[in-house]
Every structure is written in structure tokens, then in C-alpha cells.
Scaffold this motif. Sequence first.
Motif, PDB file in Angstrom:
ATOM      1  N   MET A   1       0.848  -1.204   0.000  1.00 39.80           N
ATOM      2  CA  MET A   1       0.000   0.000   0.000  1.00 39.80           C
ATOM      3  C   MET A   1       0.883   1.253   0.000  1.00 39.80           C
ATOM      4  O   MET A   1       1.838   1.354   0.758  1.00 39.80           O
ATOM      5  N   TRP A   2       0.543   2.155  -0.879  1.00 39.55           N
ATOM      6  CA  TRP A   2       1.260   3.420  -0.924  1.00 39.55           C
ATOM      7  C   TRP A   2       0.913   4.283   0.284  1.00 39.55           C
ATOM      8  O   TRP A   2      -0.219   4.273   0.755  1.00 39.55           O
ATOM      9  N   GLN A   3       1.903   5.035   0.750  1.00 45.86           N
ATOM     10  CA  GLN A   3       1.676   6.090   1.721  1.00 45.86           C
ATOM     11  C   GLN A   3       1.868   7.418   1.003  1.00 45.86           C
ATOM     12  O   GLN A   3       2.885   7.632   0.330  1.00 45.86           O
ATOM     13  N   LEU A   4       0.888   8.293   1.137  1.00 47.12           N
ATOM     14  CA  LEU A   4       0.943   9.602   0.489  1.00 47.12           C
ATOM     15  C   LEU A   4       1.127  10.666   1.558  1.00 47.12           C
ATOM     16  O   LEU A   4       0.223  10.946   2.344  1.00 47.12           O
ATOM     17  N   TYR A   5       2.321  11.241   1.591  1.00 42.69           N
ATOM     18  CA  TYR A   5       2.630  12.318   2.530  1.00 42.69           C
ATOM     19  C   TYR A   5       2.134  13.617   1.893  1.00 42.69           C
ATOM     20  O   TYR A   5       2.577  13.992   0.794  1.00 42.69           O
ATOM     21  N   GLN A   6       1.236  14.288   2.600  1.00 41.50           N
ATOM     22  CA  GLN A   6       0.544  15.427   1.998  1.00 41.50           C
ATOM     23  C   GLN A   6       0.082  16.399   3.064  1.00 41.50           C
ATOM     24  O   GLN A   6       0.110  16.116   4.256  1.00 41.50           O
ATOM     25  N   PHE A   7      -0.335  17.579   2.584  1.00 37.66           N
ATOM     26  CA  PHE A   7      -0.978  18.582   3.425  1.00 37.66           C
ATOM     27  C   PHE A   7      -2.331  18.876   2.801  1.00 37.66           C
ATOM     28  O   PHE A   7      -2.424  19.034   1.576  1.00 37.66           O
ATOM     29  N   PRO A   8      -3.398  18.946   3.591  1.00 43.93           N
ATOM     30  CA  PRO A   8      -4.741  19.059   3.015  1.00 43.93           C
ATOM     31  C   PRO A   8      -4.937  20.217   2.042  1.00 43.93           C
ATOM     32  O   PRO A   8      -5.688  20.080   1.071  1.00 43.93           O
ATOM     33  N   LEU A   9      -4.291  21.365   2.274  1.00 44.95           N
ATOM     34  CA  LEU A   9      -4.457  22.507   1.377  1.00 44.95           C
ATOM     35  C   LEU A   9      -3.269  22.687   0.439  1.00 44.95           C
ATOM     36  O   LEU A   9      -3.084  23.766  -0.122  1.00 44.95           O
ATOM     37  N   CYS A  10      -2.500  21.627   0.232  1.00 42.34           N
ATOM     38  CA  CYS A  10      -1.450  21.642  -0.792  1.00 42.34           C
ATOM     39  C   CYS A  10      -2.094  21.224  -2.116  1.00 42.34           C
ATOM     40  O   CYS A  10      -2.545  20.087  -2.246  1.00 42.34           O
ATOM     41  N   HIS A  42      11.966  15.001   5.820  1.00 43.24           N
ATOM     42  CA  HIS A  42      13.141  15.552   5.135  1.00 43.24           C
ATOM     43  C   HIS A  42      14.028  14.448   4.586  1.00 43.24           C
ATOM     44  O   HIS A  42      14.682  14.619   3.550  1.00 43.24           O
ATOM     45  N   ASN A  43      14.057  13.312   5.244  1.00 43.61           N
ATOM     46  CA  ASN A  43      14.825  12.182   4.729  1.00 43.61           C
ATOM     47  C   ASN A  43      14.198  11.617   3.457  1.00 43.61           C
ATOM     48  O   ASN A  43      14.903  11.085   2.596  1.00 43.61           O
ATOM     49  N   LEU A  44      12.881  11.726   3.361  1.00 41.94           N
ATOM     50  CA  LEU A  44      12.191  11.256   2.166  1.00 41.94           C
ATOM     51  C   LEU A  44      12.345  12.240   1.012  1.00 41.94           C
ATOM     52  O   LEU A  44      12.451  11.836  -0.155  1.00 41.94           O
ATOM     53  N   ASN A  45      12.306  13.523   1.322  1.00 39.04           N
ATOM     54  CA  ASN A  45      12.403  14.562   0.299  1.00 39.04           C
ATOM     55  C   ASN A  45      13.183  15.739   0.864  1.00 39.04           C
ATOM     56  O   ASN A  45      12.675  16.493   1.693  1.00 39.04           O
ATOM     57  N   ALA A  46      14.401  15.880   0.416  1.00 37.73           N
ATOM     58  CA  ALA A  46      15.277  16.928   0.949  1.00 37.73           C
ATOM     59  C   ALA A  46      14.707  18.320   0.715  1.00 37.73           C
ATOM     60  O   ALA A  46      15.031  19.260   1.447  1.00 37.73           O
ATOM     61  N   ALA A  47      13.831  18.471  -0.287  1.00 37.79           N
ATOM     62  CA  ALA A  47      13.212  19.769  -0.546  1.00 37.79           C
ATOM     63  C   ALA A  47      12.171  20.118   0.514  1.00 37.79           C
ATOM     64  O   ALA A  47      11.776  21.280   0.633  1.00 37.79           O
ATOM     65  N   GLY A  48      11.720  19.125   1.267  1.00 36.60           N
ATOM     66  CA  GLY A  48      10.755  19.380   2.329  1.00 36.60           C
ATOM     67  C   GLY A  48       9.372  19.751   1.843  1.00 36.60           C
ATOM     68  O   GLY A  48       8.600  20.364   2.577  1.00 36.60           O
ATOM     69  N   ALA A  49       9.042  19.391   0.595  1.00 35.46           N
ATOM     70  CA  ALA A  49       7.763  19.784  -0.002  1.00 35.46           C
ATOM     71  C   ALA A  49       6.885  18.564  -0.242  1.00 35.46           C
ATOM     72  O   ALA A  49       7.370  17.493  -0.619  1.00 35.46           O
ATOM     73  N   THR A  50       5.596  18.757  -0.027  1.00 31.70           N
ATOM     74  CA  THR A  50       4.624  17.732  -0.363  1.00 31.70           C
ATOM     75  C   THR A  50       4.180  17.906  -1.821  1.00 31.70           C
ATOM     76  O   THR A  50       4.263  19.010  -2.357  1.00 31.70           O
ATOM     77  N   PRO A  51       3.760  16.787  -2.467  1.00 38.04           N
ATOM     78  CA  PRO A  51       3.555  15.443  -1.930  1.00 38.04           C
ATOM     79  C   PRO A  51       4.776  14.554  -2.119  1.00 38.04           C
ATOM     80  O   PRO A  51       5.633  14.827  -2.961  1.00 38.04           O
ATOM     81  N   VAL A  52       4.792  13.481  -1.333  1.00 37.69           N
ATOM     82  CA  VAL A  52       5.740  12.381  -1.504  1.00 37.69           C
ATOM     83  C   VAL A  52       4.939  11.091  -1.378  1.00 37.69           C
ATOM     84  O   VAL A  52       4.069  10.986  -0.515  1.00 37.69           O
ATOM     85  N   VAL A  53       5.210  10.122  -2.243  1.00 37.67           N
ATOM     86  CA  VAL A  53       4.566   8.815  -2.133  1.00 37.67           C
ATOM     87  C   VAL A  53       5.633   7.756  -1.878  1.00 37.67           C
ATOM     88  O   VAL A  53       6.728   7.810  -2.456  1.00 37.67           O
ATOM     89  N   VAL A  54       5.295   6.820  -1.006  1.00 35.43           N
ATOM     90  CA  VAL A  54       6.245   5.786  -0.591  1.00 35.43           C
ATOM     91  C   VAL A  54       5.570   4.426  -0.631  1.00 35.43           C
ATOM     92  O   VAL A  54       4.448   4.273  -0.127  1.00 35.43           O
ATOM     93  N   ASP A  55       6.234   3.454  -1.228  1.00 38.76           N
ATOM     94  CA  ASP A  55       5.833   2.049  -1.139  1.00 38.76           C
ATOM     95  C   ASP A  55       7.002   1.307  -0.516  1.00 38.76           C
ATOM     96  O   ASP A  55       7.996   1.016  -1.187  1.00 38.76           O
ATOM     97  N   GLU A  56       6.908   1.053   0.779  1.00 35.35           N
ATOM     98  CA  GLU A  56       8.023   0.447   1.509  1.00 35.35           C
ATOM     99  C   GLU A  56       8.328  -0.958   1.010  1.00 35.35           C
ATOM    100  O   GLU A  56       9.497  -1.363   0.957  1.00 35.35           O
TER     101      GLU A  56
END
Length: 223
Positions: A1-10, A42-56
Motif C-alpha cells: 500500500m502506498w503512503q501519500l505524505y501530503q498537506f490538506p491545502l497543498c 526531510h529524509n524522504l524529500n530533501a526539498a521538504g515539499a509535499t507530496p511524496v509517495v512511498v511504497d516500503e
Amino acid sequence: MWQLYQFPLCPFSRKIRLLMAEKGVGYDLVREDPWAPSDMFHNLNAAGATPVVVDEEKGITLADSRAIAEYFEETVDASPMINGTAANRAEIRRLVALFDENFYNDVTAPLLLERMKKRLIYKQPPDSRALREAMKNAHGHLDYMDWLIDNRPWLAGSTMSLADLAAAAQISVADYLGGIDWKGHEQTRGWYSVFKSRPSFRPLLSERMDVIKPPAHYALVDG
């Protein structure tokens, strides 16, 4: 399952949420506030910006909404969103860039600053001149969208595409923040109402920020 790192108003997070839902890709939401991203993020995305998706399980981490969209377009056959001839695909990408860059910089970003960041982070009142300028800019962008919809079934051509998702994501955030005046934009309003009725869009319309509330029409399909 993907994890979607996000902010609601992004709006870029919203674009990817719409894309994954339209393609039937399951995901779990993980909230990241842009003003206080976690060390792990920040380890997932050095830019520190959403979104990022991860499939571990697959060992895949993807950042940047356009890169993420291209990945799912290449790996998921359902509901293609960058389709048609080479010219059609170029037009889709042109419009995605227009909404991701121009609409965001002219409308969404100023509204987020004045209506969200100043209130939640800086504890300052909004600049009324900046708000008026953002709403004026919104009218210009909606005029162009009206013209596109007058000449095409969807923004980039005969079928719904990533251009429509990108535009709807930006407009939904601007509308939540009270920055859209729909008067004189019946074409775009009708197009947006179609989006608001789609299953992929309903979860976005049901979400609320803790302090910032949207206008009464925000979640109405014909509002």
C-alpha cells in the motif's frame, strides 16, 4: 500500500490524490505540515515539499507531483491521464505547467500566505491588497479556462486529463480560501461542478482545517 505524505491545502498533494483515486490506486494519507516538516519527511524529500509517495515493500519513494504523476501514468494502465497523440500529450503537459506554476504563483500561493500562513504561523492579519490582487488574477485565469471549455469538451481536448486534475486541485484550494468569485464564469463553474460530483473529489471536499473554514458553497456540487 502506498503512503501519500501530503498537506490538506497543498494543491499538488490534491492533484496526486485525484490521480491515484481516478486510477484506482490505494493509498494511506500521512499529514505533513509545510511549516513544520518532520525529520523523517526531510529524509524522504530533501526539498521538504509535499507530496511524496512511498511504497516500503517495493522500496520506492517518489517526490514532486509531476514526477509522481508521470510514474503512475507509466505504471498503471487504468484511466490514462496523459493520452492521445504526441501533440495532445504536449498540450496536456503545457496546461499542467500553466496551473502548477502560473495559477499557483498568481492565485493559490498568495491566498495560502494571506489566509492560512499569516493566521496560523505569523499571527498576522491578511493584506487586503494582496487578496484583491490574487482574486483579480483568478479572474484572468478563469477567463482563459472559460475559453478552453467553450472550444473543447475538457481543458486539453476530448477526454479528461491530468490538466483537468491539476486545474481542479488549484481551484479547490483557492475556493476553500474564499479566493474564487464565480460570477461571469459559468463555463468553468459548470466544468468544476462535474469534478465536485466525482467520487475521487468527494473526500477532498469533506476535509476541513482546524481553524480555517471554507465558504458555505465550497462542498456543494452546484455551488
